[in-house]
Motif scaffolding. Structure first.
Motif, PDB file in Angstrom:
ATOM      1  N   ALA A 198      -3.528  24.436   2.570  1.00 55.00           N
ATOM      2  CA  ALA A 198      -3.268  22.457   2.736  1.00 55.00           C
ATOM      3  C   ALA A 198      -1.855  22.982   2.704  1.00 55.00           C
ATOM      4  N   GLY A 199      -0.872  23.186   2.604  1.00 56.40           N
ATOM      5  CA  GLY A 199       0.108  23.873   2.495  1.00 56.40           C
ATOM      6  C   GLY A 199       1.263  23.176   1.803  1.00 56.40           C
ATOM      7  N   GLN A 200       0.277  23.764   0.147  1.00 49.28           N
ATOM      8  CA  GLN A 200       0.805  23.643  -0.437  1.00 49.28           C
ATOM      9  C   GLN A 200       1.997  24.578  -1.110  1.00 49.28           C
ATOM     10  N   THR A 201       3.678  24.320  -1.134  1.00 43.86           N
ATOM     11  CA  THR A 201       4.766  24.731  -1.259  1.00 43.86           C
ATOM     12  C   THR A 201       5.274  25.233  -2.639  1.00 43.86           C
ATOM     13  N   VAL A 202       4.828  24.696  -3.824  1.00 42.98           N
ATOM     14  CA  VAL A 202       5.067  24.686  -4.758  1.00 42.98           C
ATOM     15  C   VAL A 202       3.675  24.748  -5.935  1.00 42.98           C
ATOM     16  N   LYS A 203       3.519  25.559  -6.110  1.00 42.34           N
ATOM     17  CA  LYS A 203       2.142  26.243  -6.804  1.00 42.34           C
ATOM     18  C   LYS A 203       2.405  25.583  -8.380  1.00 42.34           C
ATOM     19  N   HIS A 204       2.324  24.109  -8.768  1.00 42.33           N
ATOM     20  CA  HIS A 204       2.685  23.271  -9.736  1.00 42.33           C
ATOM     21  C   HIS A 204       1.708  22.450  -8.898  1.00 42.33           C
ATOM     22  N   LEU A 205       0.885  22.421  -9.623  1.00 47.95           N
ATOM     23  CA  LEU A 205      -0.197  20.770  -9.594  1.00 47.95           C
ATOM     24  C   LEU A 205       1.197  19.168  -8.992  1.00 47.95           C
ATOM     25  N   HIS A 206       1.095  18.759  -8.341  1.00 48.95           N
ATOM     26  CA  HIS A 206       2.283  17.554  -7.972  1.00 48.95           C
ATOM     27  C   HIS A 206       0.628  16.246  -7.506  1.00 48.95           C
ATOM     28  N   PHE A 207       1.389  15.100  -7.372  1.00 48.42           N
ATOM     29  CA  PHE A 207       0.808  13.931  -6.783  1.00 48.42           C
ATOM     30  C   PHE A 207       1.551  13.545  -5.447  1.00 48.42           C
ATOM     31  N   HIS A 208       2.153  13.421  -5.008  1.00 47.31           N
ATOM     32  CA  HIS A 208       3.341  12.810  -3.714  1.00 47.31           C
ATOM     33  C   HIS A 208       2.685  11.325  -3.709  1.00 47.31           C
ATOM     34  N   ILE A 209       3.353  10.591  -4.129  1.00 51.29           N
ATOM     35  CA  ILE A 209       3.534   9.222  -3.601  1.00 51.29           C
ATOM     36  C   ILE A 209       4.526   8.695  -2.209  1.00 51.29           C
ATOM     37  N   LEU A 210       3.659   8.506  -1.279  1.00 52.94           N
ATOM     38  CA  LEU A 210       4.087   8.319  -0.168  1.00 52.94           C
ATOM     39  C   LEU A 210       3.863   6.574   0.455  1.00 52.94           C
ATOM     40  N   GLY A 211       4.877   6.028   0.807  1.00 50.66           N
ATOM     41  CA  GLY A 211       5.240   4.352   0.583  1.00 50.66           C
ATOM     42  C   GLY A 211       6.465   4.079   1.682  1.00 50.66           C
ATOM     43  N   GLY A 212       6.077   2.612   1.917  1.00 51.61           N
ATOM     44  CA  GLY A 212       7.693   2.090   1.700  1.00 51.61           C
ATOM     45  C   GLY A 212       7.759   1.806   4.617  1.00 51.61           C
ATOM     46  N   VAL A 213       6.802   2.275   4.097  1.00 51.96           N
ATOM     47  CA  VAL A 213       6.269   1.646   6.371  1.00 51.96           C
ATOM     48  C   VAL A 213       4.591   2.199   6.435  1.00 51.96           C
ATOM     49  N   LYS A 214       4.721   1.792   6.938  1.00 55.15           N
ATOM     50  CA  LYS A 214       3.098   1.538   7.917  1.00 55.15           C
ATOM     51  C   LYS A 214       3.401   2.715   8.357  1.00 55.15           C
ATOM     52  N   MET A 215       2.130   3.539   8.024  1.00 51.66           N
ATOM     53  CA  MET A 215       1.256   5.025   7.927  1.00 51.66           C
ATOM     54  C   MET A 215       0.062   5.524   9.352  1.00 51.66           C
ATOM     55  N   GLY A 228       0.695  -0.884  -0.195  1.00 48.79           N
ATOM     56  CA  GLY A 228       0.309   0.095   0.108  1.00 48.79           C
ATOM     57  C   GLY A 228       1.162   1.141   0.064  1.00 48.79           C
ATOM     58  N   TYR A 229       0.169   2.136  -0.218  1.00 48.62           N
ATOM     59  CA  TYR A 229       1.110   3.774  -0.325  1.00 48.62           C
ATOM     60  C   TYR A 229      -0.513   4.787  -0.262  1.00 48.62           C
ATOM     61  N   ARG A 230      -0.279   6.181  -0.242  1.00 49.18           N
ATOM     62  CA  ARG A 230      -0.792   7.295  -0.132  1.00 49.18           C
ATOM     63  C   ARG A 230      -0.692   8.195  -1.490  1.00 49.18           C
ATOM     64  N   VAL A 231      -1.647   8.738  -1.773  1.00 52.05           N
ATOM     65  CA  VAL A 231      -1.029   9.344  -2.545  1.00 52.05           C
ATOM     66  C   VAL A 231      -1.933  10.846  -1.964  1.00 52.05           C
ATOM     67  N   ILE A 232      -1.141  11.933  -2.350  1.00 49.00           N
ATOM     68  CA  ILE A 232      -1.758  13.139  -1.240  1.00 49.00           C
ATOM     69  C   ILE A 232      -1.689  14.408  -2.275  1.00 49.00           C
ATOM     70  N   CYS A 233      -2.184  14.774  -2.581  1.00 47.91           N
ATOM     71  CA  CYS A 233      -2.099  16.609  -3.335  1.00 47.91           C
ATOM     72  C   CYS A 233      -2.909  17.393  -2.823  1.00 47.91           C
ATOM     73  N   ASN A 234      -1.845  18.252  -2.085  1.00 45.90           N
ATOM     74  CA  ASN A 234      -1.993  19.452  -1.898  1.00 45.90           C
ATOM     75  C   ASN A 234      -2.654  20.491  -2.497  1.00 45.90           C
ATOM     76  N   CYS A 235      -3.319  21.761  -2.348  1.00 46.59           N
ATOM     77  CA  CYS A 235      -4.149  22.748  -2.770  1.00 46.59           C
ATOM     78  C   CYS A 235      -4.098  23.651  -2.201  1.00 46.59           C
ATOM     79  N   GLY A 236      -3.693  24.620  -2.948  1.00 46.58           N
ATOM     80  CA  GLY A 236      -3.726  26.108  -1.933  1.00 46.58           C
ATOM     81  C   GLY A 236      -3.147  26.305  -0.050  1.00 46.58           C
ATOM     82  N   ASP A 237      -2.759  27.714  -0.065  1.00 44.31           N
ATOM     83  CA  ASP A 237      -1.573  27.975   1.612  1.00 44.31           C
ATOM     84  C   ASP A 237      -2.379  26.365   2.388  1.00 44.31           C
TER      85      ASP A 237
END
Ligand code: 5GP
Ligand code: ZN
Length: 113
Positions: A91-108, A80-89
């Motif tokens: 949500a803590g979006q720091t880079v204002k170019h749409l992006h999807f974080h894939i996070l994995g390799g650990v039990k969250m 399993g893994y998590r997909v995160i997409c922050n939009c706007g301030d």
């Protein structure tokens, strides 16, 4: 966009560790990983965030998710893994170019939803 760091990464003007690339998206390892696997998937056109997705560019979102599935398999994220997409301030979006974080390799454990 001239002053966008993710546009510069896509263009090769800023180095990155490439994980995957096709006609629509570029994926690379996050410079400040929050999990053993932390990959950013970005469309090859400048879309600021999800608020700017419409029928003219939504193909890039569909292609990003196709890429996410491929990358997760290639990275061995079978548990399993998590997909995160922050939009706007808020949500803590720091880079204002749409992006999807894939996070994995650990039990969250901590999660918002
Ligand atoms: P956000 O907070 O906007 O959702 O996520 C932006 C992400 O981009 C952060 O996780 C940050 O570490 C990553 N990042 C910012 N600048 C660079 C860079 O120059 N190279 C790479 N590989 N990642 C970056
Ligand atoms: Zn950009």
């Amino acid at each position: 966009m001239a002053d966008c760091i993710f546009c510069m990464i896509i263009n090769g003007d800023i180095p990155s560790t490439k994980v995957y690339e096709d006609e629509y998206v570029y994926a690379f390892r996050d410079i400040n990983p929050q999990a053993p696997v932390h990959v950013l998937v970005v469309p090859k056109v400048h879309i600021a965030c999800t608020a700017d997705i419409d029928e003219s560019n939504s193909v890039y979102v569909a292609k990003a998710y196709e890429a996410i599935a491929k990358i997760a398999k290639a990275e061995g994220l079978d548990a399993g893994y998590r997909v995160i997409c922050n939009c706007g301030d808020d949500a803590g979006q720091t880079v204002k170019h749409l992006h999807f974080h894939i996070l994995g390799g650990v039990k969250m454990t901590e999660k918002m939803v």
